[in-house]
Design a protein around this motif. Structure first.
Motif, PDB file in Angstrom:
ATOM      1  N   GLY A 106       0.798  -1.257  -0.045  1.00  0.00           N
ATOM      2  CA  GLY A 106       0.033   0.000  -0.086  1.00  0.00           C
ATOM      3  C   GLY A 106       0.850   1.205  -0.008  1.00  0.00           C
ATOM      4  O   GLY A 106       0.531   2.453  -0.791  1.00  0.00           O
ATOM      5  N   SER A 107       2.111   1.127   0.613  1.00  0.00           N
ATOM      6  CA  SER A 107       2.834   2.736   0.654  1.00  0.00           C
ATOM      7  C   SER A 107       3.364   2.678  -0.773  1.00  0.00           C
ATOM      8  O   SER A 107       3.478   3.722  -0.918  1.00  0.00           O
ATOM      9  N   HIS A 112       3.268   5.473  -5.938  1.00  0.00           N
ATOM     10  CA  HIS A 112       3.057   5.573  -7.476  1.00  0.00           C
ATOM     11  C   HIS A 112       1.990   6.536  -7.724  1.00  0.00           C
ATOM     12  O   HIS A 112       2.111   7.204  -8.842  1.00  0.00           O
ATOM     13  N   VAL A 113       1.107   6.462  -7.073  1.00  0.00           N
ATOM     14  CA  VAL A 113       0.083   7.469  -7.459  1.00  0.00           C
ATOM     15  C   VAL A 113       0.433   9.115  -7.124  1.00  0.00           C
ATOM     16  O   VAL A 113       0.092   9.886  -8.100  1.00  0.00           O
ATOM     17  N   VAL A 114       1.152   9.271  -6.313  1.00  0.00           N
ATOM     18  CA  VAL A 114       1.726  10.852  -5.910  1.00  0.00           C
ATOM     19  C   VAL A 114       2.522  11.029  -7.185  1.00  0.00           C
ATOM     20  O   VAL A 114       2.669  12.203  -7.857  1.00  0.00           O
ATOM     21  N   LEU A 115       3.552  10.037  -7.513  1.00  0.00           N
ATOM     22  CA  LEU A 115       4.439  10.287  -8.591  1.00  0.00           C
ATOM     23  C   LEU A 115       3.681  10.533 -10.067  1.00  0.00           C
ATOM     24  O   LEU A 115       3.999  11.404 -10.894  1.00  0.00           O
ATOM     25  N   PHE A 116       2.682   9.774 -10.140  1.00  0.00           N
ATOM     26  CA  PHE A 116       1.815  10.043 -11.412  1.00  0.00           C
ATOM     27  C   PHE A 116       1.146  11.367 -11.372  1.00  0.00           C
ATOM     28  O   PHE A 116       1.300  11.910 -12.595  1.00  0.00           O
ATOM     29  N   LEU A 118       2.295  13.977  -9.905  1.00  0.00           N
ATOM     30  CA  LEU A 118       3.096  15.075 -10.063  1.00  0.00           C
ATOM     31  C   LEU A 118       3.304  15.016 -11.532  1.00  0.00           C
ATOM     32  O   LEU A 118       3.788  16.058 -12.040  1.00  0.00           O
ATOM     33  N   PHE A 119       3.849  13.926 -12.352  1.00  0.00           N
ATOM     34  CA  PHE A 119       3.920  13.846 -13.530  1.00  0.00           C
ATOM     35  C   PHE A 119       3.206  14.460 -14.503  1.00  0.00           C
ATOM     36  O   PHE A 119       3.191  15.304 -15.538  1.00  0.00           O
ATOM     37  N   CYS A 120       1.766  14.217 -14.126  1.00  0.00           N
ATOM     38  CA  CYS A 120       0.474  14.884 -15.039  1.00  0.00           C
ATOM     39  C   CYS A 120       0.548  16.327 -14.776  1.00  0.00           C
ATOM     40  O   CYS A 120       0.658  17.045 -15.732  1.00  0.00           O
ATOM     41  N   LEU A 121       0.729  16.821 -13.614  1.00  0.00           N
ATOM     42  CA  LEU A 121       1.012  18.220 -13.419  1.00  0.00           C
ATOM     43  C   LEU A 121       2.050  19.030 -14.129  1.00  0.00           C
ATOM     44  O   LEU A 121       2.155  19.876 -14.646  1.00  0.00           O
ATOM     45  N   PHE A 122       3.066  18.245 -14.084  1.00  0.00           N
ATOM     46  CA  PHE A 122       4.254  18.644 -14.915  1.00  0.00           C
ATOM     47  C   PHE A 122       3.822  18.861 -16.287  1.00  0.00           C
ATOM     48  O   PHE A 122       4.331  19.725 -16.973  1.00  0.00           O
ATOM     49  N   LEU A 123       3.323  17.858 -16.917  1.00  0.00           N
ATOM     50  CA  LEU A 123       3.151  17.918 -18.302  1.00  0.00           C
ATOM     51  C   LEU A 123       1.789  19.024 -18.486  1.00  0.00           C
ATOM     52  O   LEU A 123       2.176  19.734 -19.614  1.00  0.00           O
ATOM     53  N   VAL A 124       0.822  19.250 -17.584  1.00  0.00           N
ATOM     54  CA  VAL A 124       0.046  20.340 -17.876  1.00  0.00           C
ATOM     55  C   VAL A 124       0.719  21.462 -17.839  1.00  0.00           C
ATOM     56  O   VAL A 124       0.501  22.497 -18.699  1.00  0.00           O
ATOM     57  N   TYR A 125       1.907  21.719 -16.902  1.00  0.00           N
ATOM     58  CA  TYR A 125       2.392  22.734 -16.887  1.00  0.00           C
ATOM     59  C   TYR A 125       3.487  22.970 -18.000  1.00  0.00           C
ATOM     60  O   TYR A 125       3.508  24.175 -18.760  1.00  0.00           O
TER      61      TYR A 125
END
Length: 133
Positions: A106-107, A112-116, A118-125
């Motif tokens: 679970g940890s 993995h969810v948090v990294l995904f 952040l990656f999506c936010l980076f792509l949007v940026y």
């Protein structure tokens, strides 16, 4: 008392009387003895007794069958209870293993969810930065 006097007398050693249809009493040689005589008119008492014996025998057989069935069902219920206890123990063990695996993985899953995200936010940026030009 008038009804009993028409039947042949009173109670307890009085003159002969009919206690039931087919039975009559009379005084014996001693005052404590009572003799019974069965009228031939009502000789079907033996048939009645035989019929009652047959019914008692049938009732005993039914009671015996009920007892056998009750024992069988009691054993069946005990087996079901043991099966249920074993199934509950298996489910409890599996739930313990599942919870343990969820805690361990679970940890990393949350990471993995948090990294995904952040990656999506980076792509949007990046998209927003390059789309202005």
């Amino acid at each position: 008392m008038a009804a009993s006097s028409s039947r042949g007398g009173g109670y307890y050693g009085a003159a002969p009387y009919r206690s039931r249809e087919g039975l009559s009493t009379r005084q014996g040689t001693s005052s404590d003895e009572i003799q019974l005589r069965i009228d031939p008119m009502h000789a079907d008492l033996d048939d009645e007794i035989s019929g009652l014996r047959k019914q008692v025998r049938q009732l005993r057989n039914v009671a015996s069958e009920i007892e056998t069935e009750a024992k069988f069902q009691n054993e069946f219920i005990n087996q079901l209870q043991m099966t249920l206890i074993k199934a509950q123990a298996g489910v409890k063990n599996n739930m313990r293993k599942l919870n343990k695996s969820i805690v361990q993985s679970g940890s990393s899953h949350v990471l993995h969810v948090v990294l995904f995200a952040l990656f999506c936010l980076f792509l949007v940026y990046l998209y927003s930065k390059f789309s202005r030009r």
